[in-house]
Design a protein around this motif. Structure first.
Motif, PDB file in Angstrom:
ATOM      1  N   ILE A   1      32.666  -9.296 -47.292  1.00 63.87           N
ATOM      2  CA  ILE A   1      33.024  -7.914 -47.062  1.00 63.87           C
ATOM      3  C   ILE A   1      33.590  -7.214 -48.037  1.00 63.87           C
ATOM      4  CG2 ILE A   1      34.806  -6.378 -45.497  1.00 63.87           C
ATOM      5  CD1 ILE A   1      34.258  -8.249 -43.422  1.00 63.87           C
TER       6      ILE A   1
ATOM      7  N   GLY B   1      30.949  -6.202 -50.556  1.00 63.39           N
ATOM      8  CA  GLY B   1      30.154  -5.124 -50.081  1.00 63.39           C
ATOM      9  C   GLY B   1      30.815  -3.770 -50.347  1.00 63.39           C
ATOM     10  N   THR B   2      32.306  -3.775 -50.047  1.00 65.50           N
ATOM     11  CA  THR B   2      33.077  -2.749 -50.382  1.00 65.50           C
ATOM     12  C   THR B   2      33.167  -2.236 -51.624  1.00 65.50           C
ATOM     13  OG1 THR B   2      34.526  -3.498 -48.370  1.00 65.50           O
ATOM     14  CG2 THR B   2      35.655  -1.805 -49.746  1.00 65.50           C
TER      15      THR B   2
ATOM     16  N   SER C   1      26.848 -10.205 -38.178  1.00 58.52           N
ATOM     17  CA  SER C   1      26.321  -9.014 -38.034  1.00 58.52           C
ATOM     18  C   SER C   1      27.602  -7.981 -38.244  1.00 58.52           C
ATOM     19  CB  SER C   1      25.798  -8.772 -36.783  1.00 58.52           C
ATOM     20  OG  SER C   1      26.526  -8.707 -35.912  1.00 58.52           O
TER      21      SER C   1
ATOM     22  N   ALA D   1      28.830  -5.386 -42.083  1.00 56.07           N
ATOM     23  CA  ALA D   1      28.708  -4.053 -42.538  1.00 56.07           C
ATOM     24  C   ALA D   1      29.816  -3.438 -41.686  1.00 56.07           C
ATOM     25  CB  ALA D   1      27.396  -3.507 -41.631  1.00 56.07           C
ATOM     26  N   ASP D   2      30.238  -3.577 -40.536  1.00 50.40           N
ATOM     27  CA  ASP D   2      31.643  -2.808 -39.920  1.00 50.40           C
ATOM     28  C   ASP D   2      32.807  -3.033 -40.897  1.00 50.40           C
ATOM     29  OD1 ASP D   2      29.829  -2.053 -37.874  1.00 50.40           O
ATOM     30  OD2 ASP D   2      30.559  -3.885 -36.329  1.00 50.40           O
TER      31      ASP D   2
ATOM     32  N   VAL E   1      32.794  -3.665 -44.067  1.00 47.90           N
ATOM     33  CA  VAL E   1      32.512  -2.985 -45.363  1.00 47.90           C
ATOM     34  C   VAL E   1      32.785  -1.574 -45.150  1.00 47.90           C
ATOM     35  CG1 VAL E   1      30.821  -2.152 -47.014  1.00 47.90           C
ATOM     36  CG2 VAL E   1      31.070  -4.560 -46.334  1.00 47.90           C
ATOM     37  N   SER E   2      32.422  -0.923 -43.891  1.00 50.23           N
ATOM     38  CA  SER E   2      32.577   0.369 -43.595  1.00 50.23           C
ATOM     39  C   SER E   2      34.081   0.823 -43.423  1.00 50.23           C
ATOM     40  CB  SER E   2      31.804   0.994 -42.216  1.00 50.23           C
ATOM     41  OG  SER E   2      30.528   0.888 -42.575  1.00 50.23           O
TER      42      SER E   2
END
Length: 380
Positions: free
Chosen positions: A93, A96-97, A360, A363-364, A366-367
């Motif tokens: 995470i 990705g960030t 899954s 992505a949450d 990272v956002s």
């Protein structure tokens, strides 16, 4: 990346293969990257275009010393090591960030410090990183810090928040009862430490329920007991090791003192002696109310109110993010990662050899961290 990390976990402060994966993933993003000396940490700075105070985002990297029993096709290939606490998700995470923030650096009104930390699982990696200048790496100390922790037994995609104490202080109590060995057929000629050990086990549990206010809870869990080598030998020593937890430093200190008093008294009553060693672990993790409120607002804007829920009570778990939050106001937030088709009420939780995390939710995560960094630097 998460599954590569999961299949090749490393334990403790020195995680060379994990560090290599992180550095490879950050390469080419134009970040200022430095590595630790006392541990294989990675610190990366995303330089913004403004003068707002930096924000720090943290991910822990290390695995647990246990054998995985999930049956996943990407399960740990390393005997005695497993990512059973979700740190592989945390690492992925934050990587990705880093990518999202690097692509949006022209929108950043301040710098973002990315803290990739080994040694969270009992090795106090955060303290080492602080000692190596973590908070000075951007040139200006961060004004806000955030961390995100996934839960294997929490509904996937649901974020949790709580202001104030959120995780407990921890410590270790190690007690050795010293007697005099002898033959099991003539225990009256020896001084057996085992009855003292047995009495201490019960007395320590009574101590928790009778000496401490239920409104100021403490936990004392005995995790290891050792005595003897054969059925017909009275051993010289008998030992127990326990973990201690409390939501204030004062109560935690009082718990250790009371346990020490009880063990010495029991030893004297049984004609033996006791050695008690108290080791402090991590401090209480305290979420700053203002930063927690901002985080709740950001998460609600991103994901909607149904996916952002208050955590009803703090947990007796501990985390060395508390050391960072004692220096920089911020918050430890949670993200559910229970796999699809599994009832969270019956799912194996973190630290179980059968814990499975739904990736899954990456992505949450990272956002969420990206949104928090943008808001904390006044960029969004």
């Amino acid at each position: 990346m998460r599954r590569e990390l999961h299949a090749e976990p490393e334990v403790g402060r020195h995680l060379p293969r994990t560090q290599e994966k992180v550095l490879r993933a950050l390469d080419g993003l134009g970040l200022e990257v430095r590595t630790g000396t006392a541990l294989t940490s990675v610190v990366a700075v995303v330089r913004g275009t403004g003068s707002a105070a930096p924000v720090l985002l943290r991910a822990d990297l290390d695995a647990l010393p246990m054998t995985e029993r999930t049956g996943l096709d990407y399960a740990s290939r390393i005997p005695g090591a497993a990512h059973a606490c979700g740190h592989d998700l945390h690492t992925a995470i934050l990587v990705g960030t880093a990518g999202l923030l690097a692509a949006r650096r022209d929108r950043l009104a301040g710098d973002v410090i990315l803290m990739f930390q080994p040694g969270e699982e009992g090795h106090d990696g955060a303290a080492l990183m602080l000692a190596e200048g973590l908070l000075e790496v951007a040139g200006t100390r961060p004004a806000t810090a955030y961390a995100l922790h996934v839960g294997a037994a929490t509904p996937a995609g649901v974020f949790g928040h709580r202001a104030g104490p959120v995780l407990a202080a921890s410590g270790t109590l190690a007690v050795t009862f010293h007697g005099a060995g002898g033959h099991g057929a003539a225990p009256h000629l020896a001084r057996d430490p085992i009855p003292a050990l047995g009495a201490a086990i019960g007395a320590l549990q009574s101590l928790v329920t009778r000496r401490f206010d239920a409104q100021d809870p403490v936990v004392l869990s005995i995790g290891a007991v050792h005595a003897g080598t054969a059925a017909n030998i009275v051993p010289e020593t008998a030992t127990l090791t326990a973990t201690t937890r409390a939501f204030s430093a004062a109560t935690h200190t009082r718990l250790a003192a009371a346990a020490t008093e009880v063990c010495h008294g029991i030893a004297a009553a049984h004609g033996v002696t006791a050695t008690v060693e108290v080791t402090d672990g991590y401090p209480v993790t305290v979420n700053d109310p203002a930063r927690t409120a901002v985080a709740t607002e950001v998460l609600t804007e991103l994901f909607g109110p149904d996916r952002v829920r208050p955590t009803p009570q703090p947990g007796m778990f501990s985390d060395d993010i508390g050391r960072v939050l004692a220096e920089v106001p911020g918050a430890m937030l949670t993200l559910g990662a229970c796999p699809p088709g599994t009832d969270p009420a019956h799912a194996p939780g973190n630290h179980s050899p059968r814990a499975i995390f739904d990736d899954s939710v990456l992505a949450d995560g990272v956002s969420a961290l990206t949104g928090l960094a943008l808001r904390a630097t006044g960029s969004a």
